[in-house]
Design an enzyme around this catalytic site. Structure first.
Site, PDB file in Angstrom:
ATOM      1  N   HIS A  26       1.140  22.173  41.198  1.00 21.47           N
ATOM      2  CA  HIS A  26       1.518  21.306  42.326  1.00 21.47           C
ATOM      3  C   HIS A  26       0.410  20.292  42.612  1.00 21.47           C
ATOM      4  CE1 HIS A  26       3.983  24.946  43.838  1.00 21.47           C
ATOM      5  NE2 HIS A  26       4.853  24.043  43.414  1.00 21.47           N
ATOM      6  N   LYS A  50      14.827  31.396  50.425  1.00 22.63           N
ATOM      7  CA  LYS A  50      14.057  31.900  49.294  1.00 22.63           C
ATOM      8  C   LYS A  50      13.192  33.095  49.687  1.00 22.63           C
ATOM      9  CE  LYS A  50      13.486  27.996  46.160  1.00 22.63           C
ATOM     10  NZ  LYS A  50      12.500  27.149  45.470  1.00 22.63           N
ATOM     11  N   ARG A 109       8.457  21.116  34.612  1.00 25.17           N
ATOM     12  CA  ARG A 109       7.580  21.952  33.800  1.00 25.17           C
ATOM     13  C   ARG A 109       8.108  22.103  32.388  1.00 25.17           C
ATOM     14  NH1 ARG A 109       7.563  26.387  38.339  1.00 25.17           N
ATOM     15  NH2 ARG A 109       9.711  26.110  37.746  1.00 25.17           N
ATOM     16  N   SER A 147       4.991  29.299  41.326  1.00 21.79           N
ATOM     17  CA  SER A 147       4.624  30.089  42.504  1.00 21.79           C
ATOM     18  C   SER A 147       5.158  31.508  42.386  1.00 21.79           C
ATOM     19  CB  SER A 147       5.167  29.434  43.772  1.00 21.79           C
ATOM     20  OG  SER A 147       4.568  28.187  43.987  1.00 21.79           O
TER      21      SER A 147
END
Length: 194
Positions: A26, A50, A109, A147
């Protein structure tokens, strides 16, 4: 002057995410994105669905903690734009419009990210065709960081210092009642040398 009127004079970008926690991937995208706009807003999503490890306020604070280092590096590199951190819980396009943004920045990514991001960019373009989506590919050394993986490794007591800053590693390890020294040994490098 309203934020929308101010936007006429400057190019504003929004980089949205949950940042639970913020990773070196990030940080790399924020640093690079901040060089493409006059003002970058890092938009921390509420995203309760989430089940985040950290509260919205904690995530905003973690992101803010990393911004000073990014701005210092940008000044060294000759870039003078600003970076703000703001929480949001609305539709991303509404948030971007309210901020006067002309671009939404998304990090990619791997190829697996592309399909979802492509669909989201298409939907966002239908909602407001005046706001562009800019994709930045993750640097090769950050393509595998997520993450979710950082949290899983930290929960199991594994070393996470290669994936997050020392400040973030300490918070993650403390959240799992782990000794922060289990996060691993940081290399003796600067935040942008890894």
């Amino acid at each position: 002057m309203t934020e929308a009127a101010q936007a006429e004079d400057e190019r504003i970008g929004v980089y949205p995410g949950t940042f639970d926690p913020i990773t070196k991937g990030h940080i790399d995208i924020i640093r690079r994105a901040s060089k493409t706009v006059d003002r970058l807003i890092v938009a921390v999503a509420r995203n309760a669905g989430k089940g985040p490890l950290f509260s919205l306020d904690e995530r905003v604070e973690m992101v803010k903690d990393e911004i000073d280092d990014i701005l210092a590096q940008n000044r060294k590199d000759g870039f003078v734009g600003t970076i703000d951190v703001k929480p949001f819980g609305s539709l991303l396009m509404h948030f971007a419009e309210n901020q006067g943004a002309s671009v939404i920045i998304r990090g990619l990514r791997a190829v697996s990210d592309f399909e979802y991001e492509f669909q989201m960019a298409g939907m966002n373009a239908r909602l407001n065709p005046k706001i562009e989506t800019l994709f930045l590919m993750a640097s090769d050394r950050h393509q595998f960081i997520s993450s979710r993986f950082v949290k899983e490794i930290g929960r199991l007591g594994g070393p996470i210092i290669e994936f997050v800053t020392a400040r973030v590693a300490e918070r993650v390890m403390n959240r799992f009642d782990r000794d922060p020294s289990q996060a691993g040994q940081a290399k003796q490098t600067g935040p942008f040398d890894d």
